[in-house]
Write a protein that holds these residues in place. Structure first.
Motif, PDB file in Angstrom:
ATOM      1  N   SER A  30      27.416  38.266  23.276  1.00 48.83           N
ATOM      2  CA  SER A  30      26.880  38.273  21.913  1.00 48.83           C
ATOM      3  C   SER A  30      26.000  37.042  21.694  1.00 48.83           C
ATOM      4  CB  SER A  30      28.011  38.279  20.883  1.00 48.83           C
ATOM      5  OG  SER A  30      28.750  37.070  20.980  1.00 48.83           O
ATOM      6  N   LEU A  43      22.787  39.261  14.473  1.00 54.94           N
ATOM      7  CA  LEU A  43      23.774  39.371  15.557  1.00 54.94           C
ATOM      8  C   LEU A  43      23.238  40.282  16.657  1.00 54.94           C
ATOM      9  CD1 LEU A  43      26.592  38.837  16.745  1.00 54.94           C
ATOM     10  CD2 LEU A  43      27.432  40.789  15.389  1.00 54.94           C
ATOM     11  N   LEU A  45      24.347  42.035  20.335  1.00 52.10           N
ATOM     12  CA  LEU A  45      25.495  42.381  21.180  1.00 52.10           C
ATOM     13  C   LEU A  45      25.035  43.059  22.459  1.00 52.10           C
ATOM     14  CD1 LEU A  45      27.984  43.911  18.562  1.00 52.10           C
ATOM     15  CD2 LEU A  45      28.046  41.609  19.524  1.00 52.10           C
ATOM     16  N   TYR A  55      33.642  47.009  20.121  1.00 49.73           N
ATOM     17  CA  TYR A  55      34.111  45.883  19.324  1.00 49.73           C
ATOM     18  C   TYR A  55      34.756  46.407  18.039  1.00 49.73           C
ATOM     19  CZ  TYR A  55      31.437  42.510  22.105  1.00 49.73           C
ATOM     20  OH  TYR A  55      30.940  41.716  23.097  1.00 49.73           O
ATOM     21  N   LEU A  60      33.682  40.989  15.367  1.00 51.33           N
ATOM     22  CA  LEU A  60      32.315  40.565  15.025  1.00 51.33           C
ATOM     23  C   LEU A  60      32.337  39.451  13.985  1.00 51.33           C
ATOM     24  CD1 LEU A  60      30.437  43.989  14.860  1.00 51.33           C
ATOM     25  CD2 LEU A  60      30.852  42.489  16.819  1.00 51.33           C
ATOM     26  N   TYR A  87      24.027  48.055  20.439  1.00 49.96           N
ATOM     27  CA  TYR A  87      23.868  46.990  21.424  1.00 49.96           C
ATOM     28  C   TYR A  87      22.389  46.737  21.727  1.00 49.96           C
ATOM     29  CZ  TYR A  87      28.733  48.369  22.105  1.00 49.96           C
ATOM     30  OH  TYR A  87      30.039  48.688  21.897  1.00 49.96           O
TER      31      TYR A  87
END
Length: 487
Positions: A30, A43, A45, A55, A60, A87
């Protein structure tokens, strides 16, 4: 166990290493990016291992908290990232709250609050139509004058890292003052009809003394505490005193005029060497002939002929035919005209800057201040001697002490007066430094130029020049034009 590891193939070892990294280094899968102003966080990932699976939302949140992002979470996005397995792309997942600045209270005016003067129209030849000027503004009884808009409070904010962001405190204004206004809720209305002006938070409505026609000796002396407007001309011998502004539509003969504000002579004045005009503001006239004119601020005209003119700031003569011919013209800061003097070499004196008399009075006041300081020191010393030796216990000693104390008070008062006088002369000299004279057209032979007490008589005609004083000598430079700064 060691023997088993030794018997594993290279491919099997690689797979074990991969699983170990996925299981123990989730943080490397991440990435959190925070904007420079710390108001947004994104964010990123990578896809987790098969053993780990998707997740969870709480994971998170832990990732964000570990990176210092503690508030402003966009939960629907975080839930969607976890549930749908988003992702390999950055997603905005937190947003701070921007500060909302409030608004200070303010007045909305329904009249020209800043300046009720309407400037004159400039003609094509550069001369000025003073008949178009308006320095008075009227309101009627019941007219809405102003509305107050109360202050609106702002709202604090915060960054995604939880830093509080404070909005500034808003300010309310004081209620408007004025004897001739009334307030209903947040709106102010005129109680009387008259001329209006806003000054220092106070609305002033004054009735105007209006004379629709001519004024002559049969009209008598005209005196009014407010504004005076005269629709016709003013004859010789008439005296007019206005507490505020004075506007005359017609011509003025050898009259005496005084105004606590500005004077506008829309046709001009022919004083026949007897007229006197005095203003604590500025004077505007189409022409000025054969009279004494004195203004605390500026004097403007299209020409000045054989007049004694004094301005506390500037004298400006407008237009391509704008000339100063004959008499004496004085201004503390600047004098500007198209022509100075004429071909007939009529004696014309042009003086800018402080006068020698001001410097002499300043010097004399400084000398007086020195003398009184010495006298005061002597009196104080004698009083201290009487007190130290206890001579005040005797009748004669006490009498002397009383006399000396009276002198001390007298000297202190004289020193206070001299201090004020010295500052007044010092201010005049400070304003007069750098004074200039401008002549866009001709400066004719015979004109006497004077700047701060230094004089120069023009020996031959000069054109397009600005004059200033340099080390006691009046020098000419290419024409610069009158300054645009405020008086």
């Amino acid at each position: 166990m060691d023997e088993e590891i030794l018997t594993l193939t290279r491919e099997q070892l690689g797979e074990l290493k991969k699983r170990f990294l996925h299981a123990n280094k989730a943080q490397e899968q991440s990435r959190v990016r925070v904007s420079k102003d710390q108001m947004e966080a994104w964010l990123y990932l990578e896809e987790p291992s098969e053993q780990k699976g998707h997740y969870r939302t709480e994971e998170l949140l832990d990732i964000l908290r570990d990176e210092g992002v503690t508030t402003g979470y966009l939960m629907p996005r975080l839930v969607a990232m976890a549930k749908k397995g988003v992702y390999y792309r950055e997603i905005l997942v937190a947003r701070g709250k921007e500060v909302v600045e409030g608004k200070d209270g303010f007045y909305e005016y329904f009249f020209m609050a800043d300046d009720v003067k309407t400037g004159p129209v400039i003609r094509e030849d550069g001369s000025v139509d003073y008949g178009s000027m308006n320095i008075l503004q009227s309101v009627k009884e019941g007219d809405a004058l102003a509305e107050y808009h109360p202050a609106e409070a702002g709202a604090d904010g915060y960054s995604v890292r939880g830093v509080a962001l404070k909005c500034r405190q808003v300010k309310e204004l004081q209620p408007l003052r004025g004897m001739s206004i009334e307030r209903r809720d947040n709106t102010y209305y005129a109680k009387v009809a008259g001329k209006i002006e806003l000054k220092n938070g106070s609305i002033d409505i004054r009735t105007v003394h209006e004379i629709p026609g001519d004024v002559d000796l049969s009209t008598g002396r005209v005196e009014f505490f407010g504004d005076v407007t005269i629709g016709g001309s003013v004859s010789a011998g008439v005296v007019i005193r206005a507490g505020r502004n004075l506007v005359i539509e017609g011509t003025v003969e050898s009259a005496e005029l005084f105004a606590g504000g500005d004077i506008v002579l829309k046709r001009g004045v022919q004083g026949n060497l007897k007229g006197k005009i005095r203003s604590r503001g500025s004077i505007y006239a189409n022409f000025i002939e054969q009279c004494d004119v004195n203004a605390d601020v500026n004097i403007e005209a299209n020409y000045i002929l054989n007049a004694n003119v004094r301005a506390g700031s500037r004298v400006v003569v407008n237009g391509k035919k704008g000339s100063i011919i004959g008499g004496k013209t004085f201004a503390l800061k600047e004098i500007s005209a198209y022509n100075l003097g004429n071909i007939a070499e009529v004696r014309t004196v042009i003086h800018a800057g402080y006068e020698q008399e001001v410097y002499d009075r300043f010097s004399a006041s400084v000398e007086q201040e020195k003398e009184y300081k010495e006298k005061l020191a002597d009196v104080v010393e004698r009083m201290e001697t009487i007190i130290k030796n206890k001579q005040f216990k005797t009748e004669s000693g006490n009498k002397n002490l009383v006399i000396l104390n009276g002198r001390k008070d007298e000297y202190y008062k004289k020193l206070d007066d001299l201090k004020v006088e010295i500052k007044r002369y010092q201010d005049i000299m400070d304003q007069g430094r750098g004074a200039k004279i401008h002549a866009e057209g001709n400066t004719f032979k015979g004109v006497l130029l004077s700047i701060m007490g230094f004089s120069r008589q023009v020996a031959s005609d000069l054109q397009y020049a600005t004059y200033r004083c340099v080390q006691g000598e009046i020098v000419s430079e290419p024409f610069q034009g009158v300054s645009t700064e405020e008086a």
